[in-house]
Design an enzyme around this catalytic site. Sequence first.
Site, PDB file in Angstrom:
ATOM      1  N   GLU A  33      32.237  28.387  52.678  1.00 22.51           N
ATOM      2  CA  GLU A  33      33.588  28.355  52.099  1.00 22.51           C
ATOM      3  C   GLU A  33      34.144  26.938  52.241  1.00 22.51           C
ATOM      4  O   GLU A  33      34.006  26.317  53.289  1.00 22.51           O
ATOM      5  CB  GLU A  33      34.490  29.371  52.816  1.00 22.51           C
ATOM      6  N   ARG A 107      46.576  40.005  49.869  1.00 17.72           N
ATOM      7  CA  ARG A 107      45.215  39.468  49.728  1.00 17.72           C
ATOM      8  C   ARG A 107      44.621  39.058  51.077  1.00 17.72           C
ATOM      9  O   ARG A 107      43.449  39.303  51.350  1.00 17.72           O
ATOM     10  CB  ARG A 107      45.277  38.252  48.793  1.00 17.72           C
ATOM     11  N   TYR A 216      56.055  44.852  43.372  1.00 18.95           N
ATOM     12  CA  TYR A 216      55.700  45.981  44.240  1.00 18.95           C
ATOM     13  C   TYR A 216      55.769  45.535  45.690  1.00 18.95           C
ATOM     14  O   TYR A 216      55.710  44.342  45.993  1.00 18.95           O
ATOM     15  CB  TYR A 216      54.312  46.533  43.902  1.00 18.95           C
ATOM     16  N   ASP A 296      34.939  35.655  39.528  1.00 20.12           N
ATOM     17  CA  ASP A 296      35.595  34.747  38.577  1.00 20.12           C
ATOM     18  C   ASP A 296      34.673  33.621  38.120  1.00 20.12           C
ATOM     19  O   ASP A 296      34.868  33.060  37.040  1.00 20.12           O
ATOM     20  CB  ASP A 296      36.853  34.128  39.210  1.00 20.12           C
TER      21      ASP A 296
HETATM   22  C1  LIG Z   1      48.583  35.725  40.752  1.00 21.02           C
HETATM   23  C2  LIG Z   1      47.343  36.516  40.592  1.00 21.02           C
HETATM   24  C3  LIG Z   1      47.410  37.890  40.719  1.00 21.02           C
HETATM   25  C4  LIG Z   1      46.237  38.661  40.623  1.00 21.02           C
HETATM   26  N1  LIG Z   1      46.342  39.995  40.758  1.00 21.02           N
HETATM   27  C5  LIG Z   1      45.216  40.744  40.714  1.00 21.02           C
HETATM   28  C6  LIG Z   1      45.275  42.146  40.902  1.00 21.02           C
HETATM   29  O1  LIG Z   1      46.367  42.713  41.056  1.00 21.02           O
HETATM   30  N2  LIG Z   1      44.108  42.852  40.899  1.00 21.02           N
HETATM   31  C7  LIG Z   1      42.886  42.243  40.723  1.00 21.02           C
HETATM   32  O2  LIG Z   1      41.829  42.933  40.747  1.00 21.02           O
HETATM   33  N3  LIG Z   1      42.801  40.917  40.509  1.00 21.02           N
HETATM   34  C8  LIG Z   1      43.928  40.152  40.516  1.00 21.02           C
HETATM   35  N4  LIG Z   1      43.851  38.809  40.321  1.00 21.02           N
HETATM   36  C9  LIG Z   1      42.548  38.196  40.075  1.00 21.02           C
HETATM   37  C10 LIG Z   1      41.789  37.986  41.370  1.00 21.02           C
HETATM   38  O3  LIG Z   1      42.571  37.304  42.308  1.00 21.02           O
HETATM   39  C11 LIG Z   1      40.493  37.216  41.137  1.00 21.02           C
HETATM   40  O4  LIG Z   1      39.818  37.737  40.025  1.00 21.02           O
HETATM   41  C12 LIG Z   1      39.604  37.333  42.369  1.00 21.02           C
HETATM   42  O5  LIG Z   1      40.217  36.665  43.447  1.00 21.02           O
HETATM   43  C13 LIG Z   1      38.224  36.748  42.092  1.00 21.02           C
HETATM   44  O6  LIG Z   1      37.489  36.711  43.282  1.00 21.02           O
HETATM   45  P1  LIG Z   1      36.385  35.591  43.472  1.00 21.02           P
HETATM   46  O7  LIG Z   1      35.820  35.825  44.830  1.00 21.02           O
HETATM   47  O8  LIG Z   1      35.472  35.569  42.311  1.00 21.02           O
HETATM   48  O9  LIG Z   1      37.166  34.212  43.423  1.00 21.02           O
HETATM   49  P2  LIG Z   1      38.277  33.656  44.422  1.00 21.02           P
HETATM   50  O10 LIG Z   1      39.052  34.751  45.012  1.00 21.02           O
HETATM   51  O11 LIG Z   1      38.981  32.584  43.660  1.00 21.02           O
HETATM   52  O12 LIG Z   1      37.437  32.989  45.595  1.00 21.02           O
HETATM   53  C14 LIG Z   1      36.699  31.813  45.395  1.00 21.02           C
HETATM   54  C15 LIG Z   1      36.436  31.203  46.767  1.00 21.02           C
HETATM   55  O13 LIG Z   1      35.525  30.124  46.607  1.00 21.02           O
HETATM   56  C16 LIG Z   1      35.992  29.016  47.343  1.00 21.02           C
HETATM   57  N5  LIG Z   1      35.433  27.829  46.678  1.00 21.02           N
HETATM   58  C17 LIG Z   1      35.791  27.300  45.498  1.00 21.02           C
HETATM   59  N6  LIG Z   1      35.029  26.229  45.218  1.00 21.02           N
HETATM   60  C18 LIG Z   1      34.164  26.087  46.249  1.00 21.02           C
HETATM   61  C19 LIG Z   1      33.120  25.168  46.526  1.00 21.02           C
HETATM   62  N7  LIG Z   1      32.813  24.167  45.687  1.00 21.02           N
HETATM   63  N8  LIG Z   1      32.425  25.300  47.701  1.00 21.02           N
HETATM   64  C20 LIG Z   1      32.726  26.312  48.576  1.00 21.02           C
HETATM   65  N9  LIG Z   1      33.723  27.209  48.360  1.00 21.02           N
HETATM   66  C21 LIG Z   1      34.417  27.102  47.194  1.00 21.02           C
HETATM   67  C22 LIG Z   1      37.503  29.123  47.253  1.00 21.02           C
HETATM   68  O14 LIG Z   1      38.147  28.382  48.269  1.00 21.02           O
HETATM   69  C23 LIG Z   1      37.700  30.629  47.389  1.00 21.02           C
HETATM   70  O15 LIG Z   1      37.775  31.029  48.730  1.00 21.02           O
HETATM   71  C24 LIG Z   1      44.992  38.033  40.378  1.00 21.02           C
HETATM   72  C25 LIG Z   1      44.938  36.643  40.222  1.00 21.02           C
HETATM   73  C26 LIG Z   1      46.097  35.894  40.306  1.00 21.02           C
HETATM   74  C27 LIG Z   1      46.019  34.419  40.105  1.00 21.02           C
END
Ligand SMILES: Cc1cc2nc3c(=O)[nH]c(=O)nc-3n(C[C@H](O)[C@H](O)[C@H](O)COP(=O)(O)OP(=O)(O)OC[C@H]3O[C@@H](n4cnc5c(N)ncnc54)[C@H](O)[C@@H]3O)c2cc1C
Length: 387
Positions: A33, A107, A216, A296
Amino acid sequence: MQAQRVLIVGGGIGGLTAAMALSRAGHSVRLYEQAPAFGEIGAGIMLTPNATRVLRHFGLGAALDRRGMRPPASRYRRFDDAALMGDAPLAAVMESTHGAPWLHIHRSDLLEALLAAVGEQGATDLYAGHRATGCEQDGAGVTVRFGNGASAEGDLLVACDGVRSTVRAQLVERAQARFRGQVAWRALVPAGGLPERVTDRSSVVWIGEDRHIVQYVLRGGSLVNYVAIAAQREWVEEGWNRPAPLEEVQKEFAGWHEDVQSLLSATPADALYKWGLFDRDPLEQWIHGRIALLGDAAHPMLPFMAQGSAMAIEDAAVLARCIGAFDDLDAALSRYQGVRRERTARVILQSRAQTNLYQRLTGDKKRQRAASTEWVYGFDATSCAIQ
Ligand SMILES: Cc1cc2nc3c(=O)[nH]c(=O)nc-3n(C[C@H](O)[C@H](O)[C@H](O)COP(=O)(O)OP(=O)(O)OC[C@H]3O[C@@H](n4cnc5c(N)ncnc54)[C@H](O)[C@@H]3O)c2cc1C
Protein backbone atom coordinates in the site's frame (compact mmCIF):
# COMPACT_ATOMS: atom_id res chain seq x y z
CA MET A 1 -3.80 -25.45 -8.09
CA GLN A 2 -0.68 -25.45 -5.94
CA ALA A 3 -0.07 -22.46 -3.68
CA GLN A 4 0.95 -19.33 -5.57
CA ARG A 5 3.13 -16.42 -4.45
CA VAL A 6 0.70 -13.54 -4.93
CA LEU A 7 1.65 -9.86 -4.98
CA ILE A 8 -1.15 -7.34 -4.43
CA VAL A 9 -0.68 -3.63 -5.07
CA GLY A 10 -3.20 -1.40 -3.26
CA GLY A 11 -4.63 -1.95 0.21
CA GLY A 12 -8.14 -0.52 -0.28
CA ILE A 13 -11.38 -2.50 -0.19
CA GLY A 14 -10.50 -4.59 -3.27
CA GLY A 15 -6.90 -5.31 -2.27
CA LEU A 16 -7.76 -6.35 1.29
CA THR A 17 -10.68 -8.54 0.17
CA ALA A 18 -8.43 -10.20 -2.42
CA ALA A 19 -5.75 -10.78 0.25
CA MET A 20 -8.35 -12.34 2.51
CA ALA A 21 -9.82 -14.58 -0.21
CA LEU A 22 -6.46 -15.70 -1.62
CA SER A 23 -4.79 -16.35 1.74
CA ARG A 24 -7.84 -18.36 2.88
CA ALA A 25 -7.37 -20.46 -0.25
CA GLY A 26 -3.82 -21.27 0.86
CA HIS A 27 -1.74 -18.88 -1.25
CA SER A 28 1.06 -16.78 0.21
CA VAL A 29 0.18 -13.12 -0.21
CA ARG A 30 2.23 -9.92 0.02
CA LEU A 31 0.19 -6.72 -0.11
CA TYR A 32 1.75 -3.29 -0.80
CA GLU A 33 0.00 0.00 0.00
CA GLN A 34 1.36 3.43 -0.90
CA ALA A 35 -0.03 5.22 2.18
CA PRO A 36 2.17 5.28 5.30
CA ALA A 37 -0.45 3.25 7.20
CA PHE A 38 -3.35 0.92 6.37
CA GLY A 39 -6.90 2.16 6.81
CA GLU A 40 -8.10 5.58 5.72
CA ILE A 41 -10.22 8.39 7.00
CA GLY A 42 -12.67 8.31 4.08
CA ALA A 43 -16.42 8.65 4.41
CA GLY A 44 -19.51 6.46 4.33
CA ILE A 45 -20.31 3.75 1.82
CA MET A 46 -23.39 1.70 1.12
CA LEU A 47 -22.79 -2.04 0.95
CA THR A 48 -25.51 -3.75 -1.03
CA PRO A 49 -26.51 -7.44 -0.48
CA ASN A 50 -24.29 -8.73 -3.30
CA ALA A 51 -21.30 -7.32 -1.35
CA THR A 52 -22.38 -8.23 2.20
CA ARG A 53 -23.14 -11.80 1.02
CA VAL A 54 -19.46 -12.23 0.05
CA LEU A 55 -18.15 -10.63 3.24
CA ARG A 56 -20.41 -12.86 5.34
CA HIS A 57 -19.12 -15.88 3.41
CA PHE A 58 -15.60 -14.88 4.52
CA GLY A 59 -16.72 -14.70 8.16
CA LEU A 60 -17.14 -10.92 8.50
CA GLY A 61 -20.87 -11.01 9.29
CA ALA A 62 -20.54 -10.26 13.00
CA ALA A 63 -17.92 -7.55 12.45
CA LEU A 64 -20.15 -5.83 9.89
CA ASP A 65 -23.18 -6.07 12.16
CA ARG A 66 -21.18 -4.37 14.93
CA ARG A 67 -19.85 -1.58 12.75
CA GLY A 68 -22.53 -1.06 10.10
CA MET A 69 -26.10 0.23 10.18
CA ARG A 70 -29.13 -1.35 8.53
CA PRO A 71 -31.32 1.45 7.18
CA PRO A 72 -35.01 0.59 7.55
CA ALA A 73 -35.90 2.39 4.30
CA SER A 74 -34.78 4.72 1.57
CA ARG A 75 -36.84 7.89 1.69
CA TYR A 76 -37.24 10.47 -1.06
CA ARG A 77 -38.03 14.05 -0.10
CA ARG A 78 -38.80 17.18 -2.09
CA PHE A 79 -36.02 19.75 -1.88
CA ASP A 80 -38.20 22.69 -0.80
CA ASP A 81 -40.94 21.47 1.56
CA ALA A 82 -39.47 18.06 2.58
CA ALA A 83 -42.66 16.33 1.38
CA LEU A 84 -42.22 12.56 1.23
CA MET A 85 -42.19 11.52 -2.46
CA GLY A 86 -41.45 7.85 -1.80
CA ASP A 87 -40.47 5.42 0.90
CA ALA A 88 -38.88 2.12 -0.17
CA PRO A 89 -38.27 -0.45 2.60
CA LEU A 90 -34.67 -1.68 2.75
CA ALA A 91 -33.73 -3.67 5.87
CA ALA A 92 -36.62 -6.16 5.85
CA VAL A 93 -36.83 -6.49 2.06
CA MET A 94 -33.11 -6.93 1.41
CA GLU A 95 -32.70 -9.75 3.90
CA SER A 96 -35.89 -11.58 2.85
CA THR A 97 -35.47 -11.07 -0.90
CA HIS A 98 -31.72 -11.34 -1.29
CA GLY A 99 -30.68 -13.18 1.87
CA ALA A 100 -28.13 -10.56 2.89
CA PRO A 101 -28.33 -7.08 4.39
CA TRP A 102 -27.94 -3.58 2.95
CA LEU A 103 -25.47 -1.80 5.21
CA HIS A 104 -24.20 1.72 5.67
CA ILE A 105 -20.70 1.74 7.09
CA HIS A 106 -17.78 4.09 7.60
CA ARG A 107 -15.12 3.14 5.07
CA SER A 108 -12.40 3.05 7.72
CA ASP A 109 -14.55 0.65 9.82
CA LEU A 110 -14.87 -1.68 6.84
CA LEU A 111 -11.12 -1.53 6.18
CA GLU A 112 -10.46 -2.21 9.86
CA ALA A 113 -12.70 -5.32 9.75
CA LEU A 114 -10.97 -6.52 6.57
CA LEU A 115 -7.52 -5.92 8.09
CA ALA A 116 -8.47 -7.89 11.19
CA ALA A 117 -9.71 -10.79 9.03
CA VAL A 118 -6.50 -10.73 6.96
CA GLY A 119 -4.44 -10.64 10.18
CA GLU A 120 -6.30 -13.62 11.67
CA GLN A 121 -5.47 -15.77 8.67
CA GLY A 122 -1.78 -14.95 9.08
CA ALA A 123 -0.83 -15.80 5.47
CA THR A 124 -0.52 -12.19 4.27
CA ASP A 125 2.46 -9.88 4.76
CA LEU A 126 1.37 -6.24 4.73
CA TYR A 127 3.71 -3.45 3.61
CA ALA A 128 2.63 0.18 4.02
CA GLY A 129 4.64 3.05 2.52
CA HIS A 130 5.25 1.10 -0.71
CA ARG A 131 4.12 3.00 -3.82
CA ALA A 132 4.36 0.78 -6.89
CA THR A 133 6.06 2.61 -9.74
CA GLY A 134 6.21 -0.16 -12.35
CA CYS A 135 6.31 -3.87 -13.02
CA GLU A 136 7.87 -6.41 -15.39
CA GLN A 137 7.21 -10.04 -16.11
CA ASP A 138 8.99 -12.99 -17.75
CA GLY A 139 8.57 -16.76 -17.75
CA ALA A 140 9.57 -16.92 -14.07
CA GLY A 141 6.90 -14.51 -12.78
CA VAL A 142 6.30 -10.82 -12.06
CA THR A 143 8.54 -8.18 -10.46
CA VAL A 144 7.08 -4.99 -8.95
CA ARG A 145 9.23 -1.92 -8.24
CA PHE A 146 8.44 0.62 -5.53
CA GLY A 147 9.21 4.31 -5.09
CA ASN A 148 11.26 3.59 -1.95
CA GLY A 149 13.75 1.49 -3.93
CA ALA A 150 12.36 -1.90 -2.86
CA SER A 151 11.12 -4.57 -5.27
CA ALA A 152 9.15 -7.82 -4.95
CA GLU A 153 8.83 -10.98 -7.02
CA GLY A 154 5.87 -13.34 -7.25
CA ASP A 155 4.00 -15.75 -9.52
CA LEU A 156 1.14 -13.34 -9.99
CA LEU A 157 0.42 -9.63 -9.50
CA VAL A 158 -3.11 -8.43 -8.65
CA ALA A 159 -3.38 -4.69 -9.28
CA CYS A 160 -5.89 -3.15 -6.87
CA ASP A 161 -4.47 0.36 -7.04
CA GLY A 162 -7.71 2.16 -7.73
CA VAL A 163 -9.15 4.53 -10.28
CA ARG A 164 -5.78 6.08 -11.16
CA SER A 165 -3.97 2.73 -11.27
CA THR A 166 -0.24 2.91 -11.99
CA VAL A 167 -0.22 -0.73 -13.10
CA ARG A 168 -3.13 -0.23 -15.52
CA ALA A 169 -1.45 2.89 -16.95
CA GLN A 170 1.63 0.82 -17.74
CA LEU A 171 -0.34 -1.95 -19.48
CA VAL A 172 -3.25 -0.28 -21.23
CA GLU A 173 -3.37 2.62 -23.59
CA ARG A 174 -4.69 5.50 -21.52
CA ALA A 175 -8.49 5.29 -21.64
CA GLN A 176 -10.12 8.67 -21.98
CA ALA A 177 -11.99 9.63 -18.78
CA ARG A 178 -15.08 11.65 -19.63
CA PHE A 179 -16.66 14.30 -17.42
CA ARG A 180 -20.37 13.48 -17.03
CA GLY A 181 -21.69 16.95 -16.26
CA GLN A 182 -22.15 16.50 -12.50
CA VAL A 183 -20.14 17.76 -9.54
CA ALA A 184 -20.33 16.25 -6.05
CA TRP A 185 -19.52 17.52 -2.55
CA ARG A 186 -19.19 15.12 0.37
CA ALA A 187 -18.76 15.52 4.13
CA LEU A 188 -19.21 13.75 7.44
CA VAL A 189 -21.14 15.81 9.98
CA PRO A 190 -21.63 15.19 13.74
CA ALA A 191 -25.33 14.36 14.17
CA GLY A 192 -25.82 16.06 17.56
CA GLY A 193 -28.44 18.83 17.41
CA LEU A 194 -29.47 18.19 13.79
CA PRO A 195 -33.18 17.93 12.88
CA GLU A 196 -34.91 14.54 12.95
CA ARG A 197 -35.34 14.33 9.18
CA VAL A 198 -31.56 14.33 8.64
CA THR A 199 -30.72 11.99 11.51
CA ASP A 200 -33.29 9.48 10.26
CA ARG A 201 -31.98 5.86 10.40
CA SER A 202 -33.25 5.50 6.85
CA SER A 203 -31.26 6.97 4.00
CA VAL A 204 -32.77 10.15 2.61
CA VAL A 205 -32.52 11.45 -0.94
CA TRP A 206 -33.45 15.12 -1.28
CA ILE A 207 -34.57 15.76 -4.83
CA GLY A 208 -34.60 19.04 -6.73
CA GLU A 209 -34.17 20.13 -10.31
CA ASP A 210 -30.65 19.31 -11.58
CA ARG A 211 -29.57 18.58 -8.00
CA HIS A 212 -29.92 15.97 -5.32
CA ILE A 213 -28.45 15.09 -1.93
CA VAL A 214 -28.02 11.56 -0.57
CA GLN A 215 -27.57 11.38 3.21
CA TYR A 216 -27.44 8.63 5.82
CA VAL A 217 -26.21 8.09 9.35
CA LEU A 218 -23.17 6.07 10.45
CA ARG A 219 -21.65 4.77 13.69
CA GLY A 220 -24.81 4.24 15.67
CA GLY A 221 -26.30 7.48 14.37
CA SER A 222 -23.53 9.75 15.65
CA LEU A 223 -22.46 10.93 12.18
CA VAL A 224 -24.35 11.99 9.07
CA ASN A 225 -22.69 11.28 5.72
CA TYR A 226 -23.87 13.41 2.81
CA VAL A 227 -23.09 13.61 -0.88
CA ALA A 228 -24.58 16.60 -2.67
CA ILE A 229 -24.65 16.45 -6.48
CA ALA A 230 -25.35 19.26 -8.93
CA ALA A 231 -25.25 19.52 -12.71
CA GLN A 232 -22.33 21.59 -14.00
CA ARG A 233 -21.06 22.04 -17.55
CA GLU A 234 -17.29 21.83 -17.15
CA TRP A 235 -14.66 20.36 -14.92
CA VAL A 236 -10.95 19.90 -15.35
CA GLU A 237 -9.40 17.20 -13.19
CA GLU A 238 -10.31 13.73 -11.94
CA GLY A 239 -9.95 12.74 -8.28
CA TRP A 240 -12.20 13.10 -5.27
CA ASN A 241 -10.19 14.69 -2.52
CA ARG A 242 -10.17 18.36 -3.38
CA PRO A 243 -11.12 20.49 -0.35
CA ALA A 244 -13.97 22.94 -1.00
CA PRO A 245 -15.27 25.98 0.90
CA LEU A 246 -18.62 25.47 2.65
CA GLU A 247 -20.11 28.59 1.03
CA GLU A 248 -19.82 26.86 -2.34
CA VAL A 249 -22.20 24.00 -1.54
CA GLN A 250 -24.46 26.36 0.44
CA LYS A 251 -24.74 28.58 -2.63
CA GLU A 252 -25.58 25.61 -4.89
CA PHE A 253 -28.35 24.48 -2.53
CA ALA A 254 -29.66 27.91 -1.50
CA GLY A 255 -33.44 27.89 -1.16
CA TRP A 256 -33.57 24.19 -0.19
CA HIS A 257 -35.46 23.08 2.92
CA GLU A 258 -34.25 24.37 6.30
CA ASP A 259 -33.28 20.83 7.37
CA VAL A 260 -30.89 20.66 4.43
CA GLN A 261 -29.50 24.08 5.39
CA SER A 262 -28.94 22.82 8.97
CA LEU A 263 -27.10 19.78 7.67
CA LEU A 264 -24.85 21.77 5.35
CA SER A 265 -24.07 24.45 7.94
CA ALA A 266 -23.07 21.78 10.48
CA THR A 267 -20.19 20.66 8.19
CA PRO A 268 -16.99 20.98 10.25
CA ALA A 269 -14.24 23.30 8.96
CA ASP A 270 -12.05 21.63 6.30
CA ALA A 271 -14.36 18.59 6.13
CA LEU A 272 -15.95 19.32 2.76
CA TYR A 273 -14.53 17.70 -0.37
CA LYS A 274 -15.51 18.13 -3.96
CA TRP A 275 -15.02 16.18 -7.17
CA GLY A 276 -16.19 16.08 -10.77
CA LEU A 277 -17.86 12.85 -11.89
CA PHE A 278 -15.89 11.09 -14.62
CA ASP A 279 -16.12 7.64 -16.11
CA ARG A 280 -14.59 5.47 -18.83
CA ASP A 281 -15.90 2.86 -21.23
CA PRO A 282 -15.48 -0.73 -20.00
CA LEU A 283 -11.96 -2.11 -20.54
CA GLU A 284 -11.63 -5.08 -22.90
CA GLN A 285 -8.53 -6.61 -21.35
CA TRP A 286 -7.95 -7.02 -17.60
CA ILE A 287 -5.33 -9.76 -17.81
CA HIS A 288 -1.82 -9.15 -19.13
CA GLY A 289 0.21 -12.34 -18.73
CA ARG A 290 0.46 -12.88 -14.98
CA ILE A 291 -0.94 -9.47 -14.08
CA ALA A 292 -4.65 -9.13 -13.23
CA LEU A 293 -6.56 -5.89 -12.66
CA LEU A 294 -9.21 -5.81 -9.90
CA GLY A 295 -11.70 -3.26 -8.53
CA ASP A 296 -11.54 0.36 -9.72
CA ALA A 297 -8.24 -0.39 -11.50
CA ALA A 298 -10.23 -2.68 -13.83
CA HIS A 299 -13.62 -0.97 -13.95
CA PRO A 300 -13.88 2.57 -12.57
CA MET A 301 -17.52 3.67 -12.57
CA LEU A 302 -19.85 6.48 -11.60
CA PRO A 303 -21.31 6.21 -8.07
CA PHE A 304 -25.01 6.20 -9.05
CA MET A 305 -25.60 2.51 -8.30
CA ALA A 306 -23.33 2.43 -5.21
CA GLN A 307 -21.55 -0.57 -6.74
CA GLY A 308 -17.83 0.36 -6.92
CA SER A 309 -16.82 -1.44 -3.71
CA ALA A 310 -19.32 -4.20 -4.30
CA MET A 311 -17.78 -5.00 -7.69
CA ALA A 312 -14.27 -5.01 -6.16
CA ILE A 313 -15.45 -7.42 -3.43
CA GLU A 314 -17.11 -9.70 -5.99
CA ASP A 315 -13.97 -9.63 -8.19
CA ALA A 316 -11.85 -10.79 -5.24
CA ALA A 317 -14.12 -13.75 -4.47
CA VAL A 318 -14.27 -14.85 -8.12
CA LEU A 319 -10.50 -14.47 -8.64
CA ALA A 320 -9.73 -16.72 -5.67
CA ARG A 321 -12.27 -19.32 -6.84
CA CYS A 322 -10.90 -19.35 -10.40
CA ILE A 323 -7.33 -19.83 -9.16
CA GLY A 324 -8.57 -22.68 -6.99
CA ALA A 325 -10.54 -24.34 -9.78
CA PHE A 326 -7.93 -24.49 -12.57
CA ASP A 327 -4.56 -26.25 -12.61
CA ASP A 328 -3.18 -23.69 -15.01
CA LEU A 329 -2.76 -20.08 -13.81
CA ASP A 330 -3.23 -18.59 -17.28
CA ALA A 331 -6.50 -20.47 -17.70
CA ALA A 332 -7.62 -19.32 -14.22
CA LEU A 333 -6.90 -15.66 -14.97
CA SER A 334 -8.59 -15.82 -18.32
CA ARG A 335 -11.69 -17.32 -16.66
CA TYR A 336 -11.64 -14.60 -13.99
CA GLN A 337 -11.83 -11.96 -16.71
CA GLY A 338 -14.48 -13.98 -18.56
CA VAL A 339 -16.71 -14.21 -15.50
CA ARG A 340 -16.30 -10.60 -14.35
CA ARG A 341 -16.07 -8.46 -17.46
CA GLU A 342 -19.64 -8.66 -18.73
CA ARG A 343 -21.22 -8.04 -15.33
CA THR A 344 -19.01 -5.08 -14.45
CA ALA A 345 -19.48 -3.57 -17.93
CA ARG A 346 -23.24 -3.74 -17.42
CA VAL A 347 -22.91 -1.97 -14.07
CA ILE A 348 -20.64 0.73 -15.57
CA LEU A 349 -23.15 1.44 -18.33
CA GLN A 350 -26.17 1.28 -16.03
CA SER A 351 -24.51 3.66 -13.53
CA ARG A 352 -23.88 6.04 -16.41
CA ALA A 353 -27.50 5.78 -17.52
CA GLN A 354 -28.59 6.63 -13.96
CA THR A 355 -26.50 9.81 -13.82
CA ASN A 356 -29.43 12.12 -13.16
CA LEU A 357 -32.00 9.45 -12.33
CA TYR A 358 -33.12 10.98 -9.04
CA GLN A 359 -33.90 14.29 -10.61
CA ARG A 360 -36.12 12.43 -13.13
CA LEU A 361 -37.85 10.02 -10.76
CA THR A 362 -41.58 9.72 -10.40
CA GLY A 363 -43.27 7.30 -8.02
CA ASP A 364 -43.88 4.74 -10.82
CA LYS A 365 -40.33 4.84 -12.05
CA LYS A 366 -39.07 4.24 -8.52
CA ARG A 367 -41.20 1.08 -8.34
CA GLN A 368 -39.86 -0.15 -11.69
CA ARG A 369 -36.34 0.49 -10.46
CA ALA A 370 -36.96 -1.58 -7.33
CA ALA A 371 -38.18 -4.45 -9.49
CA SER A 372 -35.13 -4.40 -11.72
CA THR A 373 -32.38 -4.68 -9.12
CA GLU A 374 -32.39 -8.49 -8.73
CA TRP A 375 -29.55 -8.90 -11.26
CA VAL A 376 -27.41 -6.57 -9.12
CA TYR A 377 -28.26 -7.50 -5.53
CA GLY A 378 -29.14 -11.16 -6.13
CA PHE A 379 -25.74 -12.09 -7.63
CA ASP A 380 -23.67 -14.53 -5.58
CA ALA A 381 -19.94 -14.30 -6.33
CA THR A 382 -19.25 -17.17 -3.94
CA SER A 383 -21.23 -19.70 -5.99
CA CYS A 384 -21.71 -18.29 -9.53
CA ALA A 385 -20.61 -20.55 -12.39
CA ILE A 386 -16.89 -20.24 -13.15
CA GLN A 387 -16.22 -23.31 -15.30
C1 LIG B 1 -17.57 9.65 -2.52
C2 LIG B 1 -17.66 8.23 -2.95
C3 LIG B 1 -18.70 7.46 -2.48
C4 LIG B 1 -18.78 6.10 -2.83
N1 LIG B 1 -19.81 5.38 -2.35
C5 LIG B 1 -19.87 4.06 -2.64
C6 LIG B 1 -20.91 3.25 -2.11
O1 LIG B 1 -21.80 3.76 -1.42
N2 LIG B 1 -20.90 1.92 -2.40
C7 LIG B 1 -19.92 1.34 -3.17
O2 LIG B 1 -19.94 0.10 -3.40
N3 LIG B 1 -18.94 2.09 -3.72
C8 LIG B 1 -18.88 3.43 -3.46
N4 LIG B 1 -17.89 4.19 -3.99
C9 LIG B 1 -16.89 3.56 -4.86
C10 LIG B 1 -15.83 2.84 -4.05
O3 LIG B 1 -15.28 3.69 -3.08
C11 LIG B 1 -14.72 2.31 -4.94
O4 LIG B 1 -15.26 1.68 -6.07
C12 LIG B 1 -13.87 1.31 -4.16
O5 LIG B 1 -13.19 1.99 -3.13
C13 LIG B 1 -12.88 0.62 -5.09
O6 LIG B 1 -12.00 -0.16 -4.32
P1 LIG B 1 -10.53 -0.42 -4.85
O7 LIG B 1 -9.88 -1.25 -3.80
O8 LIG B 1 -10.56 -0.91 -6.24
O9 LIG B 1 -9.85 1.01 -4.92
P2 LIG B 1 -9.54 2.03 -3.74
O10 LIG B 1 -10.51 1.89 -2.65
O11 LIG B 1 -9.36 3.36 -4.40
O12 LIG B 1 -8.13 1.54 -3.18
C14 LIG B 1 -6.95 1.68 -3.93
C15 LIG B 1 -5.78 1.58 -2.96
O13 LIG B 1 -4.58 1.52 -3.71
C16 LIG B 1 -3.64 2.40 -3.14
N5 LIG B 1 -2.73 2.77 -4.24
C17 LIG B 1 -2.98 3.58 -5.28
N6 LIG B 1 -1.90 3.66 -6.08
C18 LIG B 1 -0.95 2.86 -5.53
C19 LIG B 1 0.37 2.53 -5.91
N7 LIG B 1 0.94 3.02 -7.02
N8 LIG B 1 1.09 1.68 -5.10
C20 LIG B 1 0.53 1.17 -3.96
N9 LIG B 1 -0.73 1.47 -3.55
C21 LIG B 1 -1.47 2.30 -4.35
C22 LIG B 1 -4.47 3.54 -2.61
O14 LIG B 1 -3.78 4.30 -1.64
C23 LIG B 1 -5.68 2.79 -2.05
O15 LIG B 1 -5.47 2.37 -0.73
C24 LIG B 1 -17.80 5.53 -3.68
C25 LIG B 1 -16.77 6.33 -4.18
C26 LIG B 1 -16.70 7.67 -3.83
C27 LIG B 1 -15.60 8.50 -4.40
